[in-house]
Design a protein around this motif. Structure first.
Motif, short mmCIF file in Angstrom:
data_model
loop_
_atom_site.label_atom_id
_atom_site.label_comp_id
_atom_site.label_asym_id
_atom_site.label_seq_id
_atom_site.Cartn_x
_atom_site.Cartn_y
_atom_site.Cartn_z
N GLY A 259 0.80 -1.22 0.00
CA GLY A 259 0.00 0.00 0.00
C GLY A 259 0.83 1.26 0.00
O GLY A 259 0.33 2.34 0.37
N LYS A 260 2.08 1.17 -0.44
CA LYS A 260 2.98 2.32 -0.44
C LYS A 260 3.22 2.87 -1.85
O LYS A 260 4.15 3.65 -2.06
N ALA A 261 2.39 2.47 -2.81
CA ALA A 261 2.54 2.95 -4.18
C ALA A 261 1.16 3.14 -4.79
O ALA A 261 0.27 2.30 -4.63
N LEU A 262 1.01 4.24 -5.51
CA LEU A 262 -0.26 4.53 -6.18
C LEU A 262 -0.39 3.70 -7.45
O LEU A 262 -1.44 3.13 -7.73
N PHE A 263 0.71 3.63 -8.22
CA PHE A 263 0.72 2.86 -9.46
C PHE A 263 1.91 1.89 -9.47
O PHE A 263 2.90 2.11 -8.77
N HIS A 264 1.80 0.85 -10.30
CA HIS A 264 2.87 -0.14 -10.42
C HIS A 264 2.83 -0.78 -11.79
O HIS A 264 1.78 -1.27 -12.22
N ILE A 265 3.95 -0.76 -12.52
CA ILE A 265 4.03 -1.40 -13.83
C ILE A 265 4.54 -2.83 -13.66
O ILE A 265 5.62 -3.05 -13.12
N ASN A 266 3.76 -3.78 -14.14
CA ASN A 266 4.19 -5.18 -14.10
C ASN A 266 3.35 -5.99 -15.08
O ASN A 266 2.42 -5.46 -15.70
N GLY A 267 3.66 -7.27 -15.19
CA GLY A 267 3.03 -8.10 -16.19
C GLY A 267 1.71 -8.70 -15.74
O GLY A 267 1.37 -8.74 -14.55
N VAL A 268 0.97 -9.20 -16.71
CA VAL A 268 -0.28 -9.90 -16.44
C VAL A 268 -0.04 -11.11 -15.55
O VAL A 268 -0.91 -11.53 -14.78
N TRP A 269 1.19 -11.65 -15.62
CA TRP A 269 1.54 -12.83 -14.82
C TRP A 269 1.57 -12.54 -13.32
O TRP A 269 1.64 -13.46 -12.52
N MET A 270 1.55 -11.26 -12.94
CA MET A 270 1.63 -10.91 -11.52
C MET A 270 0.25 -10.87 -10.85
O MET A 270 0.14 -10.62 -9.64
N LEU A 271 -0.80 -11.16 -11.60
CA LEU A 271 -2.16 -11.08 -11.04
C LEU A 271 -2.34 -11.97 -9.82
O LEU A 271 -2.88 -11.54 -8.80
N ASN A 272 -1.92 -13.22 -9.91
CA ASN A 272 -2.13 -14.13 -8.78
C ASN A 272 -1.32 -13.73 -7.57
O ASN A 272 -1.73 -13.95 -6.42
N ASN A 273 -0.14 -13.14 -7.79
CA ASN A 273 0.66 -12.65 -6.68
C ASN A 273 -0.08 -11.53 -5.96
O ASN A 273 -0.16 -11.53 -4.71
N LEU A 274 -0.67 -10.62 -6.70
CA LEU A 274 -1.32 -9.47 -6.08
C LEU A 274 -2.67 -9.84 -5.46
O LEU A 274 -3.14 -9.15 -4.55
N LYS A 345 -10.20 -18.76 -29.94
CA LYS A 345 -11.30 -19.59 -29.43
C LYS A 345 -11.27 -19.63 -27.91
O LYS A 345 -12.32 -19.56 -27.25
N ALA A 346 -10.07 -19.74 -27.32
CA ALA A 346 -9.96 -19.74 -25.87
C ALA A 346 -10.37 -18.39 -25.28
O ALA A 346 -11.02 -18.32 -24.24
N ARG A 347 -10.01 -17.31 -25.98
CA ARG A 347 -10.37 -15.96 -25.50
C ARG A 347 -11.87 -15.71 -25.60
O ARG A 347 -12.39 -14.85 -24.91
N GLU A 348 -12.53 -16.45 -26.48
CA GLU A 348 -13.97 -16.28 -26.64
C GLU A 348 -14.78 -17.21 -25.74
O GLU A 348 -16.01 -17.11 -25.69
N SER A 349 -14.11 -18.07 -25.00
CA SER A 349 -14.82 -19.01 -24.14
C SER A 349 -15.45 -18.30 -22.95
O SER A 349 -14.98 -17.24 -22.50
N GLU A 350 -16.51 -18.88 -22.43
CA GLU A 350 -17.18 -18.29 -21.26
C GLU A 350 -16.26 -18.26 -20.05
O GLU A 350 -16.28 -17.31 -19.27
N ALA A 351 -15.44 -19.29 -19.91
CA ALA A 351 -14.53 -19.36 -18.76
C ALA A 351 -13.54 -18.20 -18.79
O ALA A 351 -13.27 -17.58 -17.76
N TYR A 352 -13.02 -17.90 -19.97
CA TYR A 352 -12.06 -16.78 -20.06
C TYR A 352 -12.77 -15.45 -19.87
O TYR A 352 -12.26 -14.56 -19.16
N ARG A 353 -13.92 -15.29 -20.48
CA ARG A 353 -14.65 -14.02 -20.37
C ARG A 353 -15.02 -13.70 -18.92
O ARG A 353 -15.14 -12.54 -18.54
N ALA A 354 -15.17 -14.74 -18.10
CA ALA A 354 -15.56 -14.54 -16.71
C ALA A 354 -14.40 -14.17 -15.80
O ALA A 354 -14.60 -13.76 -14.66
N LEU A 355 -13.16 -14.29 -16.30
CA LEU A 355 -12.00 -13.99 -15.46
C LEU A 355 -11.86 -12.49 -15.23
O LEU A 355 -12.05 -11.70 -16.16
N PRO A 356 -11.51 -12.08 -14.01
CA PRO A 356 -11.28 -10.65 -13.76
C PRO A 356 -9.90 -10.21 -14.23
O PRO A 356 -8.97 -11.02 -14.33
N PHE A 357 -9.76 -8.93 -14.54
CA PHE A 357 -8.48 -8.23 -14.78
C PHE A 357 -7.81 -8.52 -16.13
O PHE A 357 -7.26 -7.60 -16.74
#
Length: 422
Positions: A259-274, A345-357
């Protein structure tokens, strides 16, 4: 002596793989045993373990995949040392920008006939990624994912400072400057001098119309676009004061998590970490964040390749392509690791569309992949150390840094060519 030590390590890894029973038929009771190497060791690695396990259960008695993984800093070393001595894996993950180099060295099988026989639809993947995986007129890899950088923002702090969600560079800087970093309480946009600043620079380079490599094999960043990109990145630290100058790798991430930064540049791979942090965060794309006239977002991609063996085993190759086909068709599961499927096709799947972020990292039509070159690594990576220097200390002559990196890149390309040509 250093090379001898690495070779010993490579042989040790190869021996470990063989002991798992993945080097030939019968070790697992399956008809075909496959060895599979990758560099997925973090939170995304846990999802990969699950996907491999699911494949093995579905193909029980037919194909069994044994996975071997290591960190990126040793992964490519192991591949480069083991493949030439016929101790490489049957199938492997490889970053798209490395595929042409390995193909140029004769370390990979071409896949066109195998792709056709397994009915893998290459039209299902972005054309710019598919074309980057060709060397000569042959295809050497199948796309798996795309992993862009984005800007994470702290929703609580954004509201505290009275900011709207930024949509361009000017808005980002104006909001970040409101952060109370006078005593280090909260920084607007802390940026580590090392990774992923090399990747961040690449995004800026694309937005200014530049490229990593020119003329097929020469450094391409020592240009006006390259200098504008480096200035746009380093100005965030030295001109606008949004970040300390001495941050090491992941220190910027930890500031954001705490909570010590307003913004942070990082990859999509960091989602689960955050997700495991207590920060209420959102994501915005890098479009317009270096050049307000450009929506371009640089992406890197994981792909699947078949390393060369002592002799081609058609049964193993067919099984490996079945594994690759399975993984690309289940890339919506891979997206839960914080990756964007290359498969439409994977990006159009319901499972993918339901993912956040994951959808917040930008429009796929704005994604740009690296310039294809068998000498990408040698020509481009010398800029990385100069980026670190420029991030740590204000430079009066950015052009000189680019020129130094270009000189080193030219030398490395020349040496690589001489080595390949013998």
């Amino acid at each position: 002596m250093k090379k001898a030590i690495y070779v010993a390590g490579a042989l040790s890894l190869a021996a470990t793989v063989a002991l798992t029973g993945c080097g030939g038929k019968g070790g697992s009771g399956a008809n075909v045993d496959l060895s599979y190497w990758n560099l997925l060791t973090g939170a995304d690695g846990a999802v990969m373990r699950q996907m491999v396990d699911a494949f093995n259960k579905e193909y029980q008695g037919k194909i069994f995949v044994t996975e071997q993984f290591s960190s990126e800093d040793v992964y490519y070393e192991n591949l480069e040392l083991n493949i030439p001595i016929n101790r490489g894996p049957d199938v492997a993950i490889m970053h798209s920008y490395r595929v042409q180099s390995y193909a140029n060295q004769g370390l990979l099988y071409s896949l066109d006939d195998l792709i056709a026989s397994e009915e893998i639809d290459m039209a299902d993947f972005p054309e710019n990624i598919v074309s980057s995986l060709k060397f000569g007129d042959k295809t050497y890899a199948v796309p798996f994912d795309m992993h862009p950088l984005g800007i994470y923002y702290n929703k609580t702090l954004l509201a505290q400072y009275g900011c709207e969600i930024p949509t361009n560079r000017s808005e980002l800087i104006a909001c970040a400057k409101k952060a109370d970093n006078s005593d280090g309480k909260v920084w607007g946009l802390p940026i580590a001098a090392g990774f992923p600043s090399d990747y961040t620079y690449t995004n800026a380079l694309y937005q200014f119309g530049g490229a990593e490599v020119k003329d097929g094999d020469q450094p391409g960043f020592n240009t006006e676009a390259g200098e504008n990109a480096l200035k746009a990145l380093t100005d965030l630290v030295h001109e606008h004061g949004l970040s300390p100058t001495s941050l090491g790798n992941d220190q910027d991430l930890m500031q954001f998590r705490n909570g010590k930064a307003l913004f942070h540049i990082n990859g999509v791979w960091m989602l689960n970490n955050l997700k495991s942090s207590s920060v209420d965060y959102g994501v915005i794309p890098l479009s317009y964040m270096f050049n307000e006239e450009s929506p371009t977002i640089g992406v890197r991609a994981h792909t699947f390749v078949l390393p060369k063996q002592r002799r081609a085993d058609e049964e193993k190759q067919k099984a490996a392509m079945e594994f690759i086909s399975y993984m690309t068709k289940h890339a919506d599961t891979w997206a839960t690791a914080g990756q964007i499927p290359a498969s439409q096709k994977a990006r159009e799947s319901e499972a993918y569309r339901a993912l956040p972020f994951v959808h917040d990292f930008g429009a796929v039509e704005n994604f740009a992949i690296g310039v294809s070159s068998p000498y990408y690594f040698e020509a481009y990576t010398p800029i990385y150390s100069r980026i670190v220097t420029a991030m740590q200390t204000r430079q009066d002559d950015l052009a000189a840094l680019l020129a130094d990196a270009e000189t080193e890149g030219i030398k490395l390309v020349k040496e690589a060519k001489e080595l390949i040509e013998g």
